[in-house]
Write an enzyme that holds these catalytic residues in place. Structure first.
Site, PDB file in Angstrom:
ATOM      1  N   GLU A 285       5.634   0.450   4.685  1.00  0.00           N
ATOM      2  CA  GLU A 285       5.224   2.107   5.232  1.00  0.00           C
ATOM      3  C   GLU A 285       5.058   2.003   6.811  1.00  0.00           C
ATOM      4  OE1 GLU A 285       2.410   3.994   2.059  1.00  0.00           O
ATOM      5  OE2 GLU A 285       1.373   3.586   3.685  1.00  0.00           O
ATOM      6  N   HIS A 306      16.189 -16.570 -12.407  1.00  0.00           N
ATOM      7  CA  HIS A 306      16.913 -16.414 -13.330  1.00  0.00           C
ATOM      8  C   HIS A 306      17.250 -15.108 -13.559  1.00  0.00           C
ATOM      9  CE1 HIS A 306      16.657 -20.508 -14.798  1.00  0.00           C
ATOM     10  NE2 HIS A 306      15.640 -20.789 -13.985  1.00  0.00           N
ATOM     11  N   LYS A 420       4.238  15.149  -1.696  1.00  0.00           N
ATOM     12  CA  LYS A 420       3.114  15.821  -2.101  1.00  0.00           C
ATOM     13  C   LYS A 420       3.384  17.135  -2.091  1.00  0.00           C
ATOM     14  CE  LYS A 420      -0.252  12.176  -0.466  1.00  0.00           C
ATOM     15  NZ  LYS A 420      -1.045  11.760   0.552  1.00  0.00           N
TER      16      LYS A 420
HETATM   17  O1  PA5 Z   1      -1.571   2.963   4.185  1.00  0.00           O
HETATM   18  C1  PA5 Z   1      -1.948   4.045   3.931  1.00  0.00           C
HETATM   19  O2  PA5 Z   1      -2.681   4.630   5.031  1.00  0.00           O
HETATM   20  C2  PA5 Z   1      -1.732   4.524   2.564  1.00  0.00           C
HETATM   21  O3  PA5 Z   1      -1.086   3.829   1.762  1.00  0.00           O
HETATM   22  C3  PA5 Z   1      -3.082   5.064   1.846  1.00  0.00           C
HETATM   23  O4  PA5 Z   1      -3.749   3.984   1.758  1.00  0.00           O
HETATM   24  C4  PA5 Z   1      -2.860   5.820   0.401  1.00  0.00           C
HETATM   25  O5  PA5 Z   1      -1.714   6.737   0.745  1.00  0.00           O
HETATM   26  C5  PA5 Z   1      -4.024   6.188  -0.312  1.00  0.00           C
HETATM   27  O6  PA5 Z   1      -4.675   7.209   0.791  1.00  0.00           O
HETATM   28  P1  PA5 Z   1      -6.068   7.510   0.675  1.00  0.00           P
HETATM   29  O7  PA5 Z   1      -7.165   6.111   1.027  1.00  0.00           O
HETATM   30  O8  PA5 Z   1      -6.470   8.275   1.709  1.00  0.00           O
HETATM   31  O9  PA5 Z   1      -6.449   8.190  -0.568  1.00  0.00           O
END
Ligand code: PA5
Length: 432
Positions: A285, A306, A420
């Site tokens: 990310e 394996h 989303k």
């Molecule tokens: O690293 C990040 O920002 C994301 O992976 C969030 O943790 C994830 O999308 C969950 O978001 P939230 O904590 O707002 O529910």
């Protein structure tokens, strides 16, 4: 010796090439340090091991004690950065069969990280009439997956225990002031913990996001923070020769420019599987944007030798392998003699299983390096709180440096919104 050491001798990158990055690393290091206090820079995790909220830290411990005393099951509701760090550390530092044994602390189960009705129904069936508490974790407070799960578990708790007792069993970790979850928690009178404004989800494991579930599992969070502090002090310098954290970022960048665009985080310890999942999110990310980035993947070895071993050895040569090695095994046993030796294993008599595992690792590294896969070996002394605290901080800081070397913003995730929007349109959510 530190709990964490990195061996770059098989990285296929020459030291002189690494040192060409001295100036740019130094510039980024200065930028990180200079901006660490600025709210909108998402760098709060940099100084967290020294600056963490001590009052909240002790509230986390008290809440964990309450949960341990009144619950057989603790449900952690969250997705992405709101649960992966907790699961990674709990799995790494508890018994391999923690949830199947009676460890004297609640079984830790997870919800809100998928939309499968089967998963939720099976979980509810498993809870049955056992006593349980929940911790809903969402920085935005609006993420669909945890919001749906929380609606269901909140109703279950209120039905089973009543609204008053629900206040002793529902814990909310979210933004200090914003979001639907914060409003709901304040209205209902639930205990809340804060995800600081300047810490993004995937960098938040050492805040209440990770610390409450980790503490409920009986893990010593003081020692975890101590390990992170050791790393903070050790890596807070731009000396590329002696700073393995920044060196790791640089080596990745050099290899990426040589078309090595997949990194495998390999471990020889099943308890580290979710640590790799946490690492994958952190790097995926943070770096996968603007059509750039190393694709982070993982391998649990020797298991995956394996299944994935053939590809790693002889497939497309675009791989980097980073091995996570735990130097000391806290549990071990020796192979005993079998007079008949029908399985032909007597050559191992007197050798420990950990020794054999290590030889498998050494042999595999040699094979993969000979096969053209650069190797970075990260040694952690023990599978304990301090080592894991150091490792978490090491990867977070290296990730920030690596993303900035790549020329991307390692602290946003604009691409995550795309699915989303489509999903909300398809679900007729108002405003979409
Ligand atoms: O690293 C990040 O920002 C994301 O992976 C969030 O943790 C994830 O999308 C969950 O978001 P939230 O904590 O707002 O529910």
């Amino acid at each position: 010796m530190y709990n964490l050491e990195v061996d770059f001798s098989n990285s296929m990158v020459e030291e002189s090439k690494i040192l060409e990055y001295k100036k740019v690393v130094s510039d980024i290091h200065k930028t990180l340090s200079k901006n660490s206090n600025k709210n909108d820079e998402f760098l709060g995790w940099l100084t967290l091991p020294t600056d963490y909220d001590k009052e909240e830290f002790s509230r986390i411990k008290s809440a964990a004690e309450k949960i341990k005393s009144n619950s057989e099951i603790f449900i952690v509701i969250g997705i992405g950065g709101s649960y992966l760090g907790a699961k990674a550390i709990i799995d790494a530092l508890t018994d391999s069969f923690y949830n199947l044994k009676d460890e004297g602390t609640p079984k830790i189960l997870y919800a809100g990280n998928n939309l499968s009705p089967r998963y939720l129904i099976d979980l509810i069936d498993y809870i049955g009439d056992k006593d349980f508490s929940v911790n809903v974790i969402s920085k935005s407070g609006t993420t669909t997956e945890p919001a749906i799960a929380f609606r269901i578990f909140k109703e279950m708790i209120e039905k089973k225990y009543g609204k008053e007792e629900a206040k002793n069993r529902i814990f909310v970790t979210t933004d200090k002031v914003r979001g639907a979850l914060k409003t709901l928690a304040d209205q209902a009178g639930y205990e809340t913990f804060v995800i600081p404004d300047n810490i993004g989800g995937r960098y938040s494991v050492l805040t209440a996001v990770g610390l409450l579930p980790i503490s409920v599992a009986g893990i010593n969070i003081d020692k975890l923070m101590k390990g992170a502090l050791t790393a903070q002090k050790r890596f807070d310098n731009d000396n590329l020769e002696s700073n393995p954290c920044y060196k790791y970022a640089v080596v990745r960048n050099i290899l990426y420019k040589e078309d090595k665009n997949i990194e495998i985080l390999a471990d020889y310890e099943p308890k580290l599987h979710y640590f790799a999942e946490w690492w994958k999110q952190l790097y995926g990310e943070s770096e996968g944007k603007d059509l750039k980035g190393i694709f982070p993947s993982d391998a649990s070895l020797t298991t995956d030798l394996h299944s994935m071993g053939q590809y790693i050895q002889e497939g497309r040569r675009n791989l980097i392998e980073t091995v996570l090695n735990v130097v000391n095994a806290e549990k071990n046993f020796e192979i005993k003699e079998d007079k008949e030796n029908l399985d032909g294993l007597n050559y191992l008599v007197g050798k420990s299983l950990d020794y054999i595992n290590k030889k498998a690792m050494e042999g595999t590294i040699i094979a993969h390096v000979e096969g053209g896969v650069p190797n970075i070996l990260i040694n952690i002394k023990n599978l304990d709180e301090e080592s894991i605290g150091e490792l978490v901080y090491f990867f977070e800081l290296a990730c920030a440096m690596s993303g900035m070397l790549l020329g991307v913003n390692p602290f946003n995730q604009p691409g995550v919104e795309k699915y989303k929007t489509n999903m909300f349109k398809l679900l007729d959510k108002p405003g979409y």
